[in-house]
Design a protein around this motif. Structure first.
Motif, PDB file in Angstrom:
ATOM      1  N   ARG A  51       1.136  -0.932   0.499  1.00 33.13           N
ATOM      2  CA  ARG A  51      -0.047   0.031  -0.243  1.00 33.13           C
ATOM      3  C   ARG A  51       0.227   1.080  -0.036  1.00 33.13           C
ATOM      4  O   ARG A  51       2.007   1.532   0.627  1.00 33.13           O
ATOM      5  CB  ARG A  51      -0.621   0.422   1.230  1.00 33.13           C
ATOM      6  CG  ARG A  51      -2.095  -1.130   1.089  1.00 33.13           C
ATOM      7  CD  ARG A  51      -3.222  -0.241   2.292  1.00 33.13           C
ATOM      8  NE  ARG A  51      -3.840  -1.346   2.359  1.00 33.13           N
ATOM      9  CZ  ARG A  51      -4.138  -2.365   3.517  1.00 33.13           C
ATOM     10  NH1 ARG A  51      -3.893  -1.917   3.895  1.00 33.13           N
ATOM     11  NH2 ARG A  51      -5.170  -3.064   3.230  1.00 33.13           N
ATOM     12  N   LEU A  52       0.383   2.289  -0.672  1.00 34.40           N
ATOM     13  CA  LEU A  52       1.133   3.278  -0.574  1.00 34.40           C
ATOM     14  C   LEU A  52      -0.192   4.575  -0.464  1.00 34.40           C
ATOM     15  O   LEU A  52      -1.259   4.903  -0.822  1.00 34.40           O
ATOM     16  CB  LEU A  52       1.730   4.208  -2.077  1.00 34.40           C
ATOM     17  CG  LEU A  52       2.533   5.053  -2.323  1.00 34.40           C
ATOM     18  CD1 LEU A  52       3.732   5.267  -1.432  1.00 34.40           C
ATOM     19  CD2 LEU A  52       2.442   5.653  -3.696  1.00 34.40           C
ATOM     20  N   LYS A  53       0.539   5.728   0.847  1.00 39.70           N
ATOM     21  CA  LYS A  53      -0.559   6.115   1.302  1.00 39.70           C
ATOM     22  C   LYS A  53       0.333   8.043   1.749  1.00 39.70           C
ATOM     23  O   LYS A  53       1.232   7.485   2.432  1.00 39.70           O
ATOM     24  CB  LYS A  53      -1.267   6.002   2.361  1.00 39.70           C
ATOM     25  CG  LYS A  53      -0.739   5.331   3.723  1.00 39.70           C
ATOM     26  CD  LYS A  53      -1.787   4.897   4.722  1.00 39.70           C
ATOM     27  CE  LYS A  53      -0.880   4.098   5.504  1.00 39.70           C
ATOM     28  NZ  LYS A  53      -2.085   3.858   7.178  1.00 39.70           N
ATOM     29  N   LEU A  54      -0.334   8.354   1.976  1.00 42.77           N
ATOM     30  CA  LEU A  54      -0.351   9.789   2.431  1.00 42.77           C
ATOM     31  C   LEU A  54      -0.143  10.255   4.336  1.00 42.77           C
ATOM     32  O   LEU A  54      -1.690   9.428   3.940  1.00 42.77           O
ATOM     33  CB  LEU A  54      -0.281  11.204   1.699  1.00 42.77           C
ATOM     34  CG  LEU A  54      -0.464  12.304   2.230  1.00 42.77           C
ATOM     35  CD1 LEU A  54       1.812  12.411   1.476  1.00 42.77           C
ATOM     36  CD2 LEU A  54      -0.790  13.824   1.334  1.00 42.77           C
ATOM     37  N   TYR A  55       0.235  10.179   4.391  1.00 40.73           N
ATOM     38  CA  TYR A  55      -0.005  10.015   5.949  1.00 40.73           C
ATOM     39  C   TYR A  55       0.676  12.020   6.458  1.00 40.73           C
ATOM     40  O   TYR A  55       1.751  12.637   6.008  1.00 40.73           O
ATOM     41  CB  TYR A  55       0.733   9.467   7.394  1.00 40.73           C
ATOM     42  CG  TYR A  55       1.423  10.047   8.645  1.00 40.73           C
ATOM     43  CD1 TYR A  55      -0.225   9.256   9.312  1.00 40.73           C
ATOM     44  CD2 TYR A  55       1.827  10.823   9.003  1.00 40.73           C
ATOM     45  CE1 TYR A  55      -0.268   9.269  10.777  1.00 40.73           C
ATOM     46  CE2 TYR A  55       1.646  11.237  10.414  1.00 40.73           C
ATOM     47  CZ  TYR A  55       0.384  10.255  11.401  1.00 40.73           C
ATOM     48  OH  TYR A  55       0.561  10.503  12.624  1.00 40.73           O
ATOM     49  N   ILE A  56      -0.794  12.445   6.799  1.00 43.81           N
ATOM     50  CA  ILE A  56      -1.015  13.577   7.686  1.00 43.81           C
ATOM     51  C   ILE A  56      -0.881  13.903   8.677  1.00 43.81           C
ATOM     52  O   ILE A  56      -1.668  13.323   9.581  1.00 43.81           O
ATOM     53  CB  ILE A  56      -2.175  14.335   7.284  1.00 43.81           C
ATOM     54  CG1 ILE A  56      -2.087  14.570   4.846  1.00 43.81           C
ATOM     55  CG2 ILE A  56      -2.343  15.964   7.034  1.00 43.81           C
ATOM     56  CD1 ILE A  56      -3.241  15.113   4.298  1.00 43.81           C
ATOM     57  N   LEU A  66       4.684  10.077   2.955  1.00 45.36           N
ATOM     58  CA  LEU A  66       4.318   8.693   2.807  1.00 45.36           C
ATOM     59  C   LEU A  66       5.153   7.443   3.019  1.00 45.36           C
ATOM     60  O   LEU A  66       5.542   7.862   3.357  1.00 45.36           O
ATOM     61  CB  LEU A  66       4.743   8.687   0.404  1.00 45.36           C
ATOM     62  CG  LEU A  66       4.227   9.614  -0.404  1.00 45.36           C
ATOM     63  CD1 LEU A  66       4.634   9.784  -1.501  1.00 45.36           C
ATOM     64  CD2 LEU A  66       2.971   9.633  -0.513  1.00 45.36           C
ATOM     65  N   ILE A  67       4.075   6.269   3.071  1.00 45.26           N
ATOM     66  CA  ILE A  67       3.782   5.585   3.656  1.00 45.26           C
ATOM     67  C   ILE A  67       3.835   4.191   2.568  1.00 45.26           C
ATOM     68  O   ILE A  67       3.362   4.371   2.161  1.00 45.26           O
ATOM     69  CB  ILE A  67       3.198   5.136   4.592  1.00 45.26           C
ATOM     70  CG1 ILE A  67       3.302   6.425   6.332  1.00 45.26           C
ATOM     71  CG2 ILE A  67       3.726   3.634   6.005  1.00 45.26           C
ATOM     72  CD1 ILE A  67       2.451   5.944   7.342  1.00 45.26           C
ATOM     73  N   ILE A  68       5.358   3.296   2.473  1.00 43.13           N
ATOM     74  CA  ILE A  68       4.605   2.266   1.618  1.00 43.13           C
ATOM     75  C   ILE A  68       4.449   1.354   3.094  1.00 43.13           C
ATOM     76  O   ILE A  68       5.362   0.935   3.817  1.00 43.13           O
ATOM     77  CB  ILE A  68       5.898   1.573   0.895  1.00 43.13           C
ATOM     78  CG1 ILE A  68       6.101   2.868  -0.127  1.00 43.13           C
ATOM     79  CG2 ILE A  68       5.861   0.086   0.232  1.00 43.13           C
ATOM     80  CD1 ILE A  68       7.069   2.178  -1.843  1.00 43.13           C
ATOM     81  N   SER A  69       3.707   0.324   2.917  1.00 46.19           N
ATOM     82  CA  SER A  69       3.043  -0.701   3.776  1.00 46.19           C
ATOM     83  C   SER A  69       3.431  -2.057   3.608  1.00 46.19           C
ATOM     84  O   SER A  69       2.542  -1.713   1.806  1.00 46.19           O
ATOM     85  CB  SER A  69       1.462  -0.546   4.455  1.00 46.19           C
ATOM     86  OG  SER A  69       1.651   0.906   4.840  1.00 46.19           O
ATOM     87  N   ILE A  70       4.112  -3.429   3.675  1.00 51.16           N
ATOM     88  CA  ILE A  70       4.306  -4.089   3.530  1.00 51.16           C
ATOM     89  C   ILE A  70       3.034  -5.065   3.857  1.00 51.16           C
ATOM     90  O   ILE A  70       3.362  -5.133   5.049  1.00 51.16           O
ATOM     91  CB  ILE A  70       5.344  -4.700   3.617  1.00 51.16           C
ATOM     92  CG1 ILE A  70       6.599  -3.416   2.642  1.00 51.16           C
ATOM     93  CG2 ILE A  70       5.370  -6.573   2.958  1.00 51.16           C
ATOM     94  CD1 ILE A  70       7.897  -4.180   3.042  1.00 51.16           C
ATOM     95  N   CYS A  71       2.016  -4.761   4.166  1.00 52.07           N
ATOM     96  CA  CYS A  71       0.979  -6.186   4.810  1.00 52.07           C
ATOM     97  C   CYS A  71       1.267  -7.965   4.783  1.00 52.07           C
ATOM     98  O   CYS A  71       0.980  -8.134   3.519  1.00 52.07           O
ATOM     99  CB  CYS A  71      -0.098  -5.736   3.628  1.00 52.07           C
ATOM    100  SG  CYS A  71      -1.024  -4.212   3.710  1.00 52.07           S
ATOM    101  N   ALA A  72       1.684  -7.889   5.505  1.00 51.19           N
ATOM    102  CA  ALA A  72       2.041  -9.029   6.705  1.00 51.19           C
ATOM    103  C   ALA A  72       0.785  -9.494   6.672  1.00 51.19           C
ATOM    104  O   ALA A  72       0.357  -9.533   7.456  1.00 51.19           O
ATOM    105  CB  ALA A  72       3.098  -8.950   6.810  1.00 51.19           C
TER     106      ALA A  72
END
Length: 110
Positions: A51-56, A66-72
């Motif tokens: 997932r790629l999202k913007l954290y504010i 930006l955060i790249i989340s590796i969904c484990a």
């Protein structure tokens, strides 16, 4: 930029596309790192959702990244943490120089 945005869309599930695109327009140096991160992450996490999202920051809307989340899987916490350590050592620590303030890569268990 449009072609690169499409490639990013192919690699990652983008949670807030408009915000992510705006951030990338202002921080275009991140695009190559985000694209390069995908095959590097896949060496350690071949099938996990990314997932790629913007954290504010809720305290200060000027602080965003930006955060790249590796969904484990929650069943493989120890293994995932070890894989993330290897990923960090072998690629991310060097690759993050100059961009770490605007991009974070972490695990998310779901």
């Amino acid at each position: 930029m449009l072609a690169q945005s499409q490639t990013i869309n192919d690699f990652y599930i983008i949670e807030n596309t408009v915000d992510v695109n705006r951030f990338l327009q202002n921080h275009s140096n991140l695009i190559d790192v985000i694209l390069e991160a995908h095959p590097q992450i896949r060496k350690y996490f071949p099938t996990e959702k990314l997932r790629l999202k913007l954290y504010i920051d809720p305290e200060s809307s000027e602080w965003e990244y930006l955060i790249i989340s590796i969904c484990a899987s929650p069943e493989s916490v120890d293994e995932a943490l070890n894989q993330l350590d290897e990923f960090d050592e072998n690629w991310w620590i060097d690759a993050s120089l100059g961009v770490a303030v605007n991009l974070c890569i972490h695990l998310e268990f779901e």
